[in-house]
Write an enzyme that holds these catalytic residues in place. Structure first.
Site, PDB file in Angstrom:
ATOM      1  N   SER A 266       0.865  -1.191   0.000  1.00  0.00           N
ATOM      2  CA  SER A 266       0.000   0.000   0.000  1.00  0.00           C
ATOM      3  C   SER A 266       0.885   1.220   0.000  1.00  0.00           C
ATOM      4  O   SER A 266       2.033   1.157   0.466  1.00  0.00           O
ATOM      5  CB  SER A 266      -0.872   0.018   1.260  1.00  0.00           C
ATOM      6  OG  SER A 266      -1.567   1.243   1.365  1.00  0.00           O
TER       7      SER A 266
ATOM      8  N   TYR B 210      -2.143  -1.011  10.771  1.00  0.00           N
ATOM      9  CA  TYR B 210      -2.307  -1.356   9.349  1.00  0.00           C
ATOM     10  C   TYR B 210      -1.117  -0.853   8.532  1.00  0.00           C
ATOM     11  O   TYR B 210      -0.524  -1.603   7.744  1.00  0.00           O
ATOM     12  CB  TYR B 210      -3.607  -0.758   8.807  1.00  0.00           C
ATOM     13  CG  TYR B 210      -3.713  -0.943   7.307  1.00  0.00           C
ATOM     14  CD1 TYR B 210      -3.927  -2.205   6.761  1.00  0.00           C
ATOM     15  CD2 TYR B 210      -3.545   0.140   6.435  1.00  0.00           C
ATOM     16  CE1 TYR B 210      -3.994  -2.386   5.389  1.00  0.00           C
ATOM     17  CE2 TYR B 210      -3.614  -0.034   5.060  1.00  0.00           C
ATOM     18  CZ  TYR B 210      -3.828  -1.303   4.546  1.00  0.00           C
ATOM     19  OH  TYR B 210      -3.875  -1.486   3.179  1.00  0.00           O
TER      20      TYR B 210
ATOM     21  N   LYS C 139       1.809  -2.850   6.304  1.00  0.00           N
ATOM     22  CA  LYS C 139       2.100  -2.658   4.873  1.00  0.00           C
ATOM     23  C   LYS C 139       3.548  -2.216   4.665  1.00  0.00           C
ATOM     24  O   LYS C 139       4.140  -2.501   3.609  1.00  0.00           O
ATOM     25  CB  LYS C 139       1.102  -1.671   4.270  1.00  0.00           C
ATOM     26  CG  LYS C 139      -0.305  -2.258   4.192  1.00  0.00           C
ATOM     27  CD  LYS C 139      -0.356  -3.491   3.289  1.00  0.00           C
ATOM     28  CE  LYS C 139      -1.620  -4.266   3.355  1.00  0.00           C
ATOM     29  NZ  LYS C 139      -1.730  -5.350   2.369  1.00  0.00           N
TER      30      LYS C 139
HETATM   31  N1  LIG Z   1      -8.862  -0.452  -0.732  1.00  0.00           N
HETATM   32  C1  LIG Z   1      -7.821   0.294  -0.450  1.00  0.00           C
HETATM   33  O1  LIG Z   1      -7.942   1.516  -0.292  1.00  0.00           O
HETATM   34  C2  LIG Z   1      -6.449  -0.326  -0.359  1.00  0.00           C
HETATM   35  C3  LIG Z   1      -5.337   0.529  -0.450  1.00  0.00           C
HETATM   36  C4  LIG Z   1      -4.064  -0.025  -0.360  1.00  0.00           C
HETATM   37  C5  LIG Z   1      -3.915  -1.385  -0.193  1.00  0.00           C
HETATM   38  N2  LIG Z   1      -5.000  -2.196  -0.089  1.00  0.00           N
HETATM   39  C6  LIG Z   1      -4.778  -3.628   0.101  1.00  0.00           C
HETATM   40  O2  LIG Z   1      -5.423  -4.332  -0.931  1.00  0.00           O
HETATM   41  C7  LIG Z   1      -5.649  -5.683  -0.495  1.00  0.00           C
HETATM   42  C8  LIG Z   1      -7.054  -6.080  -0.892  1.00  0.00           C
HETATM   43  O3  LIG Z   1      -7.979  -5.282  -0.159  1.00  0.00           O
HETATM   44  P1  LIG Z   1      -9.292  -4.638  -0.841  1.00  0.00           P
HETATM   45  O4  LIG Z   1      -9.136  -3.190  -0.809  1.00  0.00           O
HETATM   46  O5  LIG Z   1      -9.572  -5.310  -2.109  1.00  0.00           O
HETATM   47  O6  LIG Z   1     -10.382  -4.993   0.290  1.00  0.00           O
HETATM   48  P2  LIG Z   1     -11.648  -5.978   0.299  1.00  0.00           P
HETATM   49  O7  LIG Z   1     -12.608  -5.612  -0.764  1.00  0.00           O
HETATM   50  O8  LIG Z   1     -12.112  -5.955   1.726  1.00  0.00           O
HETATM   51  O9  LIG Z   1     -11.015  -7.410  -0.042  1.00  0.00           O
HETATM   52  C9  LIG Z   1     -10.235  -8.108   0.907  1.00  0.00           C
HETATM   53  C10 LIG Z   1     -10.074  -9.546   0.467  1.00  0.00           C
HETATM   54  O10 LIG Z   1      -9.299 -10.236   1.485  1.00  0.00           O
HETATM   55  C11 LIG Z   1     -10.042 -11.397   1.891  1.00  0.00           C
HETATM   56  N3  LIG Z   1      -9.807 -11.744   3.297  1.00  0.00           N
HETATM   57  C12 LIG Z   1     -10.006 -10.974   4.384  1.00  0.00           C
HETATM   58  N4  LIG Z   1      -9.710 -11.662   5.499  1.00  0.00           N
HETATM   59  C13 LIG Z   1      -9.330 -12.907   5.096  1.00  0.00           C
HETATM   60  C14 LIG Z   1      -8.906 -14.073   5.764  1.00  0.00           C
HETATM   61  N5  LIG Z   1      -8.799 -14.102   7.115  1.00  0.00           N
HETATM   62  N6  LIG Z   1      -8.590 -15.165   5.036  1.00  0.00           N
HETATM   63  C15 LIG Z   1      -8.717 -15.154   3.689  1.00  0.00           C
HETATM   64  N7  LIG Z   1      -9.093 -14.074   2.983  1.00  0.00           N
HETATM   65  C16 LIG Z   1      -9.399 -12.968   3.686  1.00  0.00           C
HETATM   66  C17 LIG Z   1     -11.497 -11.009   1.668  1.00  0.00           C
HETATM   67  O11 LIG Z   1     -12.248 -12.192   1.559  1.00  0.00           O
HETATM   68  P3  LIG Z   1     -13.572 -12.571   2.443  1.00  0.00           P
HETATM   69  O12 LIG Z   1     -13.853 -11.437   3.358  1.00  0.00           O
HETATM   70  O13 LIG Z   1     -14.627 -12.778   1.407  1.00  0.00           O
HETATM   71  O14 LIG Z   1     -13.187 -13.825   3.121  1.00  0.00           O
HETATM   72  C18 LIG Z   1     -11.397 -10.256   0.345  1.00  0.00           C
HETATM   73  O15 LIG Z   1     -11.360 -11.167  -0.717  1.00  0.00           O
HETATM   74  C19 LIG Z   1      -5.383  -5.693   0.995  1.00  0.00           C
HETATM   75  O16 LIG Z   1      -4.126  -6.273   1.243  1.00  0.00           O
HETATM   76  C20 LIG Z   1      -5.364  -4.222   1.374  1.00  0.00           C
HETATM   77  O17 LIG Z   1      -4.550  -3.971   2.483  1.00  0.00           O
HETATM   78  C21 LIG Z   1      -6.267  -1.690  -0.189  1.00  0.00           C
END
Ligand SMILES: NC(=O)c1ccc[n+]([C@@H]2O[C@H](COP(=O)([O-])OP(=O)(O)OC[C@H]3O[C@@H](n4cnc5c(N)ncnc54)[C@H](OP(=O)(O)O)[C@@H]3O)[C@@H](O)[C@H]2O)c1
Length: 263
Positions: A138, A151, A155
């Site tokens: 991130s 968090y 990252k």
């Molecule tokens: N959105 C942002 O602003 C942002 C910015 C920078 C980085 N990121 C990073 O991007 C990545 C994806 O996040 P996202 O933004 O796409 O959020 P999201 O829509 O909440 O997706 C998160 C994914 O992780 C899975 N997950 C959560 N807990 C889990 C567990 N214990 N075991 C297996 N799978 C699990 C969820 O699956 P289920 O809940 O269906 O099990 C879902 O598929 C993360 O690493 C996050 O830190 C996001």
């Protein structure tokens, strides 16, 4: 003929689902993993794109969950070409108030599953002399991040790990790329209890997960060390991250992450 085999963790929603869709569109066979039952809907979407999909429901915050996913990768009986190590969660709020169990779960998932799954992946790819690994870090990993302290630290861990691993593997044929999204329109902020913040409302709408995923995939294929994604603001913040004083980075982040009612 399929392009190869790719695995995506956290593929039920958001950036992981979009990464899986890009890979499906590009002709990869997929192994996808998430914890919740909504993974089934994602699998249907990916199959509709013509992909051959194996799904694994597992809690990747546990060692057993990561090992179960790896067993399925091995059961495919063929080499893994791409690993997108992406699953992650956030916890919003001031550290003095946030829940310790939620933060320890965050560390087990964001850091623990990243290291554990990468260990399996690297030990399969290096002897073969081929493979590509994408870590979803991130831009927060380079920030001073009040109200997301644990968090952002997780990252920073992923980012440091990715850069170091990339160097270690540079002569092996295995590449490592860090994907560094800015606030993106997924379930992330809702899940982190941050709907009532600027980042979790208008902020996230400036970047769509499909754009983040496409840029991540292109950087991965090009063997780049990292990519800030997806919008200009995130790219600019990333480029300036090493020059902006910590105090200013902290203030900028606090403004984005505090409840709107406190502004
Ligand atoms: N959105 C942002 O602003 C942002 C910015 C920078 C980085 N990121 C990073 O991007 C990545 C994806 O996040 P996202 O933004 O796409 O959020 P999201 O829509 O909440 O997706 C998160 C994914 O992780 C899975 N997950 C959560 N807990 C889990 C567990 N214990 N075991 C297996 N799978 C699990 C969820 O699956 P289920 O809940 O269906 O099990 C879902 O598929 C993360 O690493 C996050 O830190 C996001």
């Amino acid at each position: 003929m399929p392009q190869g085999l790719a695995v995506v963790t956290g593929a039920s929603n958001g950036i992981g689902l979009e990464l899986a869709k890009v890979l499906a569109t590009e002709g990869y066979d997929l192994i996808v993993c998430a914890e919740s039952a909504r993974l089934a809907e994602a699998v249907a979407d990916l199959q509709a794109l013509g992909a051959n999909v194996t799904s694994v429901t597992a809690d990747l915050a546990t060692r057993e969950g990561v090992d179960r996913l790896w067993e399925q990768v091995q059961a495919a009986g063929r080499p893994l070409d791409i690993a997108c190590i992406n699953a992650g969660v956030g916890v919003g709020g001031k550290f003095v108030e946030t829940d310790l169990d939620e933060e320890l779960n965050l560390i087990h998932l964001n850091c623990g599953h990243t290291v554990h799954f990468a260990k399996h992946v690297v030990r399969q790819m290096v002897p073969r002399g081929a493979g590509k690994i994408l870590f979803t870090a991130s831009i927060a990993g380079e920030m001073v991040a009040p109200r997301e302290a644990v968090y952002a630290a997780s990252k920073a861990f992923v980012l440091s790990f990715a850069h170091s691993l990339r160097y270690e593997l540079k002569d092996t044929g295995v590449t490592v790329t860090a994907l560094q999204p800015g606030p993106t329109d997924t379930d992330f902020f809702h899940r982190a209890g941050m709907d009532d913040t600027q980042a979790g409302s208008e902020g996230k709408q400036e970047s769509q997960p499909a754009d983040v995923a496409r840029q991540g995939y292109e950087a991965l294929l090009a063997g780049k060390d990292h990519v800030y994604a997806a919008n200009f603001k995130t790219k600019l913040e990333g480029a300036l991250a090493n020059f902006v004083p910590g105090e200013l980075k902290g203030k900028m982040h606090d403004d984005m992450a505090k409840p709107l009612a406190e502004k």
